[in-house]
Design a protein around this motif. Structure first.
Motif, PDB file in Angstrom:
ATOM      1  N   VAL A   6       7.682  -0.386 -20.425  1.00 47.08           N
ATOM      2  CA  VAL A   6       7.836  -0.837 -19.040  1.00 47.08           C
ATOM      3  C   VAL A   6       8.220   0.368 -18.193  1.00 47.08           C
ATOM      4  CG1 VAL A   6       9.132  -2.298 -17.445  1.00 47.08           C
ATOM      5  CG2 VAL A   6       8.494  -3.171 -19.707  1.00 47.08           C
ATOM      6  N   ASP A   7       7.464   0.589 -17.126  1.00 50.83           N
ATOM      7  CA  ASP A   7       7.641   1.737 -16.234  1.00 50.83           C
ATOM      8  C   ASP A   7       7.976   1.224 -14.840  1.00 50.83           C
ATOM      9  OD1 ASP A   7       7.343   3.906 -14.539  1.00 50.83           O
ATOM     10  OD2 ASP A   7       5.285   4.364 -15.120  1.00 50.83           O
ATOM     11  N   VAL A   8       9.201   1.492 -14.386  1.00 49.10           N
ATOM     12  CA  VAL A   8       9.634   1.109 -13.044  1.00 49.10           C
ATOM     13  C   VAL A   8       9.405   2.303 -12.124  1.00 49.10           C
ATOM     14  CG1 VAL A   8      11.548   0.335 -11.600  1.00 49.10           C
ATOM     15  CG2 VAL A   8      11.338  -0.496 -13.968  1.00 49.10           C
ATOM     16  N   GLY A   9       8.326   2.262 -11.358  1.00 51.36           N
ATOM     17  CA  GLY A   9       7.988   3.349 -10.462  1.00 51.36           C
ATOM     18  C   GLY A   9       8.418   3.086  -9.037  1.00 51.36           C
ATOM     19  N   SER A  10       7.970   3.935  -8.142  1.00 57.35           N
ATOM     20  CA  SER A  10       8.392   3.826  -6.745  1.00 57.35           C
ATOM     21  C   SER A  10       7.724   2.658  -6.039  1.00 57.35           C
ATOM     22  CB  SER A  10       8.080   5.125  -6.001  1.00 57.35           C
ATOM     23  OG  SER A  10       6.688   5.391  -6.023  1.00 57.35           O
ATOM     24  N   ASN A  11       6.554   2.222  -6.530  1.00 64.80           N
ATOM     25  CA  ASN A  11       5.839   1.121  -5.893  1.00 64.80           C
ATOM     26  C   ASN A  11       5.719  -0.112  -6.773  1.00 64.80           C
ATOM     27  OD1 ASN A  11       4.848   2.205  -3.234  1.00 64.80           O
ATOM     28  ND2 ASN A  11       3.990   3.761  -4.574  1.00 64.80           N
ATOM     29  N   THR A  12       5.556   0.081  -8.086  1.00 64.42           N
ATOM     30  CA  THR A  12       5.296  -1.049  -8.964  1.00 64.42           C
ATOM     31  C   THR A  12       6.082  -0.934 -10.261  1.00 64.42           C
ATOM     32  OG1 THR A  12       3.396   0.094  -9.934  1.00 64.42           O
ATOM     33  CG2 THR A  12       2.956  -1.413  -8.101  1.00 64.42           C
ATOM     34  N   VAL A  13       6.257  -2.092 -10.901  1.00 68.66           N
ATOM     35  CA  VAL A  13       6.715  -2.154 -12.280  1.00 68.66           C
ATOM     36  C   VAL A  13       5.474  -2.411 -13.127  1.00 68.66           C
ATOM     37  CG1 VAL A  13       8.101  -3.427 -13.973  1.00 68.66           C
ATOM     38  CG2 VAL A  13       9.000  -3.006 -11.668  1.00 68.66           C
ATOM     39  N   ARG A  14       5.234  -1.560 -14.117  1.00 68.50           N
ATOM     40  CA  ARG A  14       4.029  -1.664 -14.926  1.00 68.50           C
ATOM     41  C   ARG A  14       4.386  -1.875 -16.392  1.00 68.50           C
ATOM     42  NH1 ARG A  14      -0.706   0.166 -12.339  1.00 68.50           N
ATOM     43  NH2 ARG A  14      -0.293   1.037 -10.275  1.00 68.50           N
ATOM     44  N   LEU A  15       3.681  -2.782 -17.015  1.00 69.45           N
ATOM     45  CA  LEU A  15       3.804  -3.044 -18.446  1.00 69.45           C
ATOM     46  C   LEU A  15       2.508  -2.640 -19.133  1.00 69.45           C
ATOM     47  CD1 LEU A  15       5.047  -4.470 -21.038  1.00 69.45           C
ATOM     48  CD2 LEU A  15       3.850  -6.531 -20.227  1.00 69.45           C
ATOM     49  N   ASP A 134       1.974  16.296 -11.602  1.00 68.09           N
ATOM     50  CA  ASP A 134       2.101  14.839 -11.497  1.00 68.09           C
ATOM     51  C   ASP A 134       2.925  14.528 -10.251  1.00 68.09           C
ATOM     52  OD1 ASP A 134       2.166  12.087 -13.436  1.00 68.09           O
ATOM     53  OD2 ASP A 134       3.751  12.247 -11.947  1.00 68.09           O
ATOM     54  N   ILE A 135       2.305  13.850  -9.285  1.00 68.51           N
ATOM     55  CA  ILE A 135       2.994  13.483  -8.042  1.00 68.51           C
ATOM     56  C   ILE A 135       3.423  12.030  -8.124  1.00 68.51           C
ATOM     57  CG2 ILE A 135       2.846  13.279  -5.533  1.00 68.51           C
ATOM     58  CD1 ILE A 135       0.577  15.314  -5.596  1.00 68.51           C
ATOM     59  N   GLY A 136       4.717  11.792  -8.103  1.00 65.21           N
ATOM     60  CA  GLY A 136       5.245  10.444  -8.041  1.00 65.21           C
ATOM     61  C   GLY A 136       5.704  10.105  -6.637  1.00 65.21           C
ATOM     62  N   GLY A 137       6.401   8.987  -6.525  1.00 68.43           N
ATOM     63  CA  GLY A 137       6.921   8.603  -5.224  1.00 68.43           C
ATOM     64  C   GLY A 137       8.094   9.454  -4.788  1.00 68.43           C
ATOM     65  N   ALA A 208      -4.208  16.828 -13.669  1.00 71.04           N
ATOM     66  CA  ALA A 208      -3.389  16.107 -12.703  1.00 71.04           C
ATOM     67  C   ALA A 208      -3.342  14.651 -13.124  1.00 71.04           C
ATOM     68  CB  ALA A 208      -3.971  16.233 -11.292  1.00 71.04           C
ATOM     69  N   THR A 209      -2.150  14.073 -13.093  1.00 75.80           N
ATOM     70  CA  THR A 209      -1.976  12.675 -13.437  1.00 75.80           C
ATOM     71  C   THR A 209      -1.309  11.958 -12.272  1.00 75.80           C
ATOM     72  OG1 THR A 209       0.184  13.084 -14.468  1.00 75.80           O
ATOM     73  CG2 THR A 209      -1.743  13.263 -15.884  1.00 75.80           C
ATOM     74  N   SER A 210      -1.161  10.652 -12.397  1.00 71.41           N
ATOM     75  CA  SER A 210      -0.503   9.775 -11.421  1.00 71.41           C
ATOM     76  C   SER A 210      -1.527   9.082 -10.545  1.00 71.41           C
ATOM     77  CB  SER A 210       0.512  10.510 -10.534  1.00 71.41           C
ATOM     78  OG  SER A 210      -0.125  11.307  -9.555  1.00 71.41           O
ATOM     79  N   ARG A 211      -1.096   7.922 -10.013  1.00 65.96           N
ATOM     80  CA  ARG A 211      -1.954   7.159  -9.109  1.00 65.96           C
ATOM     81  C   ARG A 211      -2.286   7.953  -7.854  1.00 65.96           C
ATOM     82  NH1 ARG A 211      -5.308   3.640  -9.948  1.00 65.96           N
ATOM     83  NH2 ARG A 211      -4.958   2.577  -7.959  1.00 65.96           N
ATOM     84  N   THR A 212      -1.348   8.754  -7.368  1.00 65.67           N
ATOM     85  CA  THR A 212      -1.611   9.551  -6.177  1.00 65.67           C
ATOM     86  C   THR A 212      -2.799  10.468  -6.401  1.00 65.67           C
ATOM     87  OG1 THR A 212       0.692   9.489  -5.436  1.00 65.67           O
ATOM     88  CG2 THR A 212      -0.667  11.303  -4.635  1.00 65.67           C
TER      89      THR A 212
END
Length: 336
Positions: A6-15, A134-137, A208-212
């Motif tokens: 489970v990953d609690v990110g800046s926009n979503t919680v993902r399983l 990797d760019i996160g929130g 490069a990784t991440s949704r961004t």
């Protein structure tokens, strides 16, 4: 054997639930809960009570879902938006008490290490000396290494949501040239020494990784997600520089009409593009490969390769006091 994370990110919680046979985490089920914590938490500010309640519900739901799919007790971690909050310990204690899931925060350097591991496994040894962005929130993670794990990692406060709050919110929309110049100056200043190290190392391959980055890559012409994870996706620095201009010319709401840019991330897409382009320029990278594996896969790989005890050690080292302390009554009194 099935495992999950489970990953609690800046926009979503993902399983993510995955089969682990053969040493490769192959996804069998994914789910997400959109919380948009970055919109509710100002940089350096606390996580509001209402956001904590929604986080509890999402983590509890994710835990139940993992159990239904045969992967109980998922390791759970929160990234920069919770890690930087002054009430971080209270948030972690509340989630653990209400859900039974020992949510922890990972140091940014550990995030970079795990993300690098995921990227290395995806790219393979033939990629050689590997650089990662990797760019996160809330933060930007940078790593470099020649082996399974990186020899150099850095975590910088250059997340897309954080910089949007600091430089692009509450003013003109579209942003002014002065705002964008100030943003780019901040990124250059923060990245200067890290970028010099990456240039000195001379990576053979950059990822490069991440949704961004995935959304920016689509904007720059990379194939859409429906083509599958094995389709090669690359993004050139020149194309990303042009994308900065396209994003800067539009109000935040209208950016969602562009290819790849989702409505929830449209406001922070400009800051993300500025960070990505500046990072590539300073590190001397002409292009990057967009890698579908990142931190969640890194956590699962460590679980497969090193056994579940390594995660228990992470929790004890990083958040043992917060996880095991009593929960404040004003948060614990809310109904499940």
């Amino acid at each position: 054997m099935r495992i999950s994370v489970v990953d609690v990110g800046s926009n979503t919680v993902r399983l993510m639930v995955a089969d682990a046979e053969g040493g490769v985490p192959l996804p069998v089920h994914t789910a997400k809960w959109r919380l948009r914590l970055s919109e509710q938490v100002r940089p350096g500010g606390p996580v509001p009570k209402e956001a904590v309640e929604r986080l509890v519900e999402a983590v509890a739901d994710a835990s139940r879902t993992a159990e239904r799919w045969g992967a109980p007790g998922p390791p759970a971690f929160a990234t920069a938006v919770v890690r930087a909050a002054p009430n971080r310990c209270e948030v972690l204690r509340t989630v653990h008490a209400r859900t039974g899931v020992p949510l922890c925060t990972l140091p940014g350097e550990v995030e970079a290490e795990l993300t690098f591991l995921g990227a290395r496994r995806w790219m393979g040894w033939r990629s050689g000396p590997l650089a990662l962005l990797d760019i996160g929130g809330g933060s930007l993670e940078v790593a470099f290494g020649r082996g399974r794990l990186p020899g150099f990692v850095a975590s910088l406060p250059l997340g897309a949501a954080r910089l949007t709050h600091e430089f692009l919110a509450g003013g003109r929309d579209p942003a002014s040239r002065d705002q964008i110049r100030a943003l780019r100056r901040r990124v250059r200043h923060q990245l200067r020494d890290v970028a010099a190290r990456i240039r000195w190392e001379g990576p053979r391959t950059a990822v490069a990784t991440s949704r961004t980055f995935q959304q920016l890559g689509r904007l720059c012409g990379a194939p859409p997600g429906r083509h599958g994870p094995f389709t090669e996706r690359r993004m050139r620095r020149r194309d990303l520089g042009e994308a900065v201009g396209r994003l800067a010319a539009l109000p935040a709401a209208e950016r969602a009409r562009l290819p790849g840019i989702s409505a929830p991330r449209s406001a922070q897409s400009l800051a993300g593009a500025v960070v990505g382009h500046t990072a590539m320029k300073l590190t001397g990278l002409e292009s990057v490969t967009l890698c579908p594996w990142a931190i969640r896969e890194g956590v699962l790989l460590r679980h497969i390769e090193d056994g579940p005890s390594w995660w228990a050690d992470v929790v004890r080292r990083s958040d043992e006091a917060a996880v095991r302390a009593p929960v404040p009554l004003r948060l614990a009194s809310a109904s499940n």
